[in-house]
Motif scaffolding. Structure first.
Motif, short mmCIF file in Angstrom:
data_model
loop_
_atom_site.label_atom_id
_atom_site.label_comp_id
_atom_site.label_asym_id
_atom_site.label_seq_id
_atom_site.Cartn_x
_atom_site.Cartn_y
_atom_site.Cartn_z
N TRP A 307 0.83 -1.21 0.00
CA TRP A 307 0.00 0.00 0.00
C TRP A 307 0.86 1.26 0.00
O TRP A 307 0.35 2.37 0.10
CB TRP A 307 -0.98 -0.03 1.18
CG TRP A 307 -2.09 -1.02 0.96
CD1 TRP A 307 -3.28 -0.78 0.34
CD2 TRP A 307 -2.10 -2.41 1.31
NE1 TRP A 307 -4.03 -1.93 0.30
CE2 TRP A 307 -3.33 -2.95 0.88
CE3 TRP A 307 -1.18 -3.27 1.92
CZ2 TRP A 307 -3.67 -4.29 1.07
CZ3 TRP A 307 -1.52 -4.59 2.11
CH2 TRP A 307 -2.75 -5.10 1.68
N LEU A 308 2.17 1.07 -0.03
CA LEU A 308 3.12 2.18 -0.21
C LEU A 308 3.05 3.24 0.90
O LEU A 308 3.18 4.43 0.64
CB LEU A 308 2.91 2.84 -1.59
CG LEU A 308 3.03 1.90 -2.79
CD1 LEU A 308 2.56 2.59 -4.06
CD2 LEU A 308 4.45 1.39 -2.96
N VAL A 309 2.84 2.79 2.13
CA VAL A 309 2.83 3.73 3.26
C VAL A 309 3.70 3.20 4.42
O VAL A 309 3.20 3.00 5.53
CB VAL A 309 1.39 4.01 3.76
CG1 VAL A 309 0.63 4.90 2.79
CG2 VAL A 309 0.59 2.71 3.97
N PRO A 310 5.01 3.05 4.18
CA PRO A 310 5.84 2.46 5.24
C PRO A 310 5.86 3.29 6.53
O PRO A 310 6.00 2.75 7.62
CB PRO A 310 7.25 2.39 4.62
CG PRO A 310 7.22 3.32 3.45
CD PRO A 310 5.79 3.33 2.96
N GLY A 311 5.67 4.61 6.39
CA GLY A 311 5.71 5.46 7.57
C GLY A 311 4.51 5.33 8.48
O GLY A 311 4.51 5.83 9.60
N TRP A 312 3.47 4.66 8.02
CA TRP A 312 2.27 4.53 8.86
C TRP A 312 2.43 3.45 9.92
O TRP A 312 1.61 3.35 10.82
CB TRP A 312 1.02 4.26 7.99
CG TRP A 312 0.62 5.43 7.17
CD1 TRP A 312 1.34 6.58 6.96
CD2 TRP A 312 -0.60 5.59 6.45
NE1 TRP A 312 0.65 7.43 6.15
CE2 TRP A 312 -0.56 6.85 5.82
CE3 TRP A 312 -1.72 4.78 6.26
CZ2 TRP A 312 -1.60 7.32 5.02
CZ3 TRP A 312 -2.76 5.25 5.47
CH2 TRP A 312 -2.69 6.51 4.86
N ARG A 313 3.45 2.67 9.81
CA ARG A 313 3.81 1.68 10.82
C ARG A 313 2.65 0.76 11.19
O ARG A 313 2.23 0.70 12.35
CB ARG A 313 4.38 2.35 12.09
CG ARG A 313 5.48 3.39 11.88
CD ARG A 313 6.62 2.92 11.00
NE ARG A 313 7.27 1.71 11.46
CZ ARG A 313 7.65 0.72 10.63
NH1 ARG A 313 7.45 0.80 9.33
NH2 ARG A 313 8.24 -0.33 11.11
N MET A 314 2.11 0.07 10.23
CA MET A 314 1.07 -0.91 10.54
C MET A 314 1.49 -2.28 10.01
O MET A 314 1.77 -2.43 8.81
CB MET A 314 -0.27 -0.49 9.93
CG MET A 314 -1.41 -1.49 10.10
SD MET A 314 -1.71 -2.06 11.80
CE MET A 314 -2.29 -0.56 12.54
N ARG A 358 -11.62 -0.42 -0.03
CA ARG A 358 -11.91 0.64 -0.99
C ARG A 358 -10.78 0.88 -1.99
O ARG A 358 -10.99 1.55 -3.00
CB ARG A 358 -12.18 1.95 -0.24
CG ARG A 358 -13.52 2.01 0.45
CD ARG A 358 -13.88 3.50 0.56
NE ARG A 358 -14.61 3.81 1.75
CZ ARG A 358 -14.37 4.89 2.52
NH1 ARG A 358 -13.38 5.72 2.22
NH2 ARG A 358 -15.09 5.14 3.56
N THR A 359 -9.59 0.40 -1.68
CA THR A 359 -8.47 0.61 -2.60
C THR A 359 -8.84 -0.01 -3.96
O THR A 359 -9.27 -1.16 -4.02
CB THR A 359 -7.19 -0.04 -2.05
OG1 THR A 359 -6.91 0.54 -0.79
CG2 THR A 359 -6.01 0.18 -2.98
N SER A 360 -8.66 0.79 -5.00
CA SER A 360 -9.14 0.32 -6.30
C SER A 360 -8.21 -0.75 -6.87
O SER A 360 -6.99 -0.68 -6.67
CB SER A 360 -9.23 1.49 -7.28
OG SER A 360 -7.93 1.99 -7.52
N PRO A 361 -8.77 -1.73 -7.57
CA PRO A 361 -7.93 -2.76 -8.19
C PRO A 361 -6.89 -2.14 -9.12
O PRO A 361 -5.79 -2.66 -9.27
CB PRO A 361 -8.92 -3.62 -8.98
CG PRO A 361 -10.25 -3.33 -8.38
CD PRO A 361 -10.20 -1.95 -7.80
#
Ligand SMILES: *Cc1c(COP(=O)(O)O)cnc(C)c1O
Length: 495
Positions: A307-314, A358-361
């Motif tokens: 999901w290209l959000v490494p800084g969100w730390r999940m 909701r992330t689009s294909p």
């Protein structure tokens, strides 16, 4: 005892107060907050009830003097990549733009934004005002349900209780290692592989044994060599698929062979599946758990890469244990370990359901086709350089390239300082590396784009220059390329 709650300015009705057997000077009260989540959060308050503080230690012959030393654990902890990157002082060359081909962070070039829906989900979670507090240490039950449902399949079903949310995949790996291995035991780790495994293990006093990945077999595991490493102190086997740094993806039959070895040796698997589904069209990703009938698996994943959000730390651990080999003990151990620090970010938990659904294909598709075409270009470019052997990537964000480095040849291997002279070389930035088993290897990331930094042509040129000026001889980790700021070559389409 109820007054302990009142004294703290909290409504007594909220608490059920349990008293522990405590040392006489200090009454310790464990105050349990009623909670509507499945796992109550525990507020552990040590209350001094009779006004006396704990007595001073009566150490015999202790002459007070300052002797503050860094702990052994801190001294055992070393992350080679972070150590070099954090300490690196690179003088920018004003006439050149720096292209880093090194860092495993898809956000650094600004060309791979996450999906708008992902950002929107996060904004909504924040605006709702519902996700600013503490969640249970393993995450909200509702959020664990979301993850369980997303990754559940008939072959490897998951319930909320099988999911532990963490601060990124890194914490998932840390908890998994901490629950499976004692100091003095060993774990089996891929080589080449992600350096965090060794960093965490050594920090915890766990020994690391390396099994080899075979470049000539698209980085499959040398199963015989791996199995020979197992001994009676082996606590787990780490399998990273798709691979960082190799960009390789294991076939179903290879995964089955890995499971056969683990099953024969009765060794549980820590599967680092942070690049799950990040594979190019011509191959298929399969999770180890889906193929396992008896080997217990802790699968570690997260939002960072796909999901290209490494800084969100999940991140998360998925507990797969169909034969009840981990049993309650490992689950409870993970729960206890998660209670040391609340890892998973509450706000991201609030957004997670929408992020999944909701992330689009097209987002997934576009990211992968971008990575695939870049991988193809990098591979093609490097293949034209005499002496270089790139291995064609099948997924993730990395490509490994080798060059022959015969004995006695000028090697470019060592720590940060050794590389600094190369900064003076035109076009060439910074390498860090070492030797591989056969030849020398360098890991490149392939998610940069050309238009911002120069044309495709100049990137290709720089890759060539970089190699010819160094005569190869590098393993892994870090590399950067300098490009002329104003490219005189025609700019082609976005890379
Ligand atoms: C990036 C990465 C991780 C760490 O993921 P975070 O969620 O950022 O902690 C773990 N394993 C591998 C192989 C990675 O490349």
């Amino acid at each position: 005892m109820v007054c302990a709650g009142t004294a703290l300015g909290l409504a007594p009705a909220l608490f059920c107060v349990l008293c522990r057997i405590s040392p006489p000077e200090m009454d310790s009260c464990l105050i349990q907050v009623n909670s509507n989540t499945a796992l109550p959060s525990i507020l552990d308050v040590h209350v001094n009830l009779n006004g006396k503080g704990p007595s001073l230690p009566k150490g015999k012959g202790r002459k007070p003097h300052w002797a503050v030393r860094a702990s052994e654990m801190s001294r055992r902890t070393f992350n080679p990549i972070r150590a070099i990157v954090d300490a690196m002082k690179v003088e920018p060359n004003p006439r050149k733009a720096l292209i880093s081909l090194s860092i495993g962070d898809p956000t650094v070039f600004g060309n791979l934004p996450t999906d708008d829906e992902v950002t929107r989900a996060m904004k909504e979670a924040l605006d709702s005002g519902k996700y600013n507090g503490y969640a249970p240490s393993v995450g909200y039950l509702s959020c664990r349900e979301v993850v369980a449902a997303y990754y559940s399949c008939p072959e490897a079903p998951l319930k909320a209780q099988d999911v532990i949310l963490t601060s990124g995949c890194s914490q998932a790996i840390e908890l998994a290692l901490a629950v499976l291995a004692n100091p003095g035991q060993n774990i089996l780790v891929p080589r080449p592989g992600f350096s965090l495994y060794k960093t965490l293990a050594h920090s915890m006093g766990i020994e690391v044994k390396f099994y080899n990945l075979l470049p000539e077999k698209s980085w499959e595991i040398d199963l015989k060599q791996m199995e020979a490493l197992v001994d009676n102190r082996t606590a787990c086997l780490i399998v990273n698929n798709p691979s960082n740094p190799c960009g390789s993806v294991f076939s179903r039959s290879h995964l089955q062979k890995i499971l056969t070895v683990a099953s024969r040796q009765c060794v549980p698997i820590l599967a680092d599946e942070i690049y799950a589904e990040m594979v190019f069209e011509d191959c298929k990703y399969e999770s180890l758990a889906k193929l396992s009938t008896n080997v217990p698996i802790l699968s570690c994943g997260g939002l960072a890469k796909r999901w290209l959000v490494p800084g969100w730390r999940m991140g998360w651990i998925l507990i797969h244990d169909r034969r009840d080999i981990f049993g309650e003990e490992i689950r409870e151990g993970l729960l206890r370990l998660s209670q040391r620090i609340l890892g998973p970010c509450t706000a991201v938990q609030g957004a997670l359901g929408h992020i999944f659904h909701r992330t689009s294909p097209e987002f997934y598709h576009n990211t992968l086709s971008f990575l695939k075409s870049n991988a193809a270009l990098c591979y093609a470019t490097l293949s034209t350089v005499c002496g270089l052997k790139p291995v064609r990537p099948q997924g993730a964000m990395y490509l490994m390239v080798s060059s022959p480095c015969g004995e006695g040849e000028g090697r470019f291997v060592g720590t940060g300082r050794a590389f600094l002279p190369s900064l003076k070389t035109p076009h060439v930035g910074l390498f860090l590396g070492g030797e591989g088993r056969k030849g020398c290897w360098l890991r490149l990331v392939f998610y940069l784009r050309g238009s911002r930094w120069g044309s495709r042509w100049s990137i290709s040129q720089s890759l060539r220059t970089m190699w010819s000026s160094q005569r190869g001889s590098l393993l892994s980790s870090l590399s950067s390329v300098y490009l002329p700021r104003a490219s005189s070559t025609p700019t082609s389409s976005v890379w």
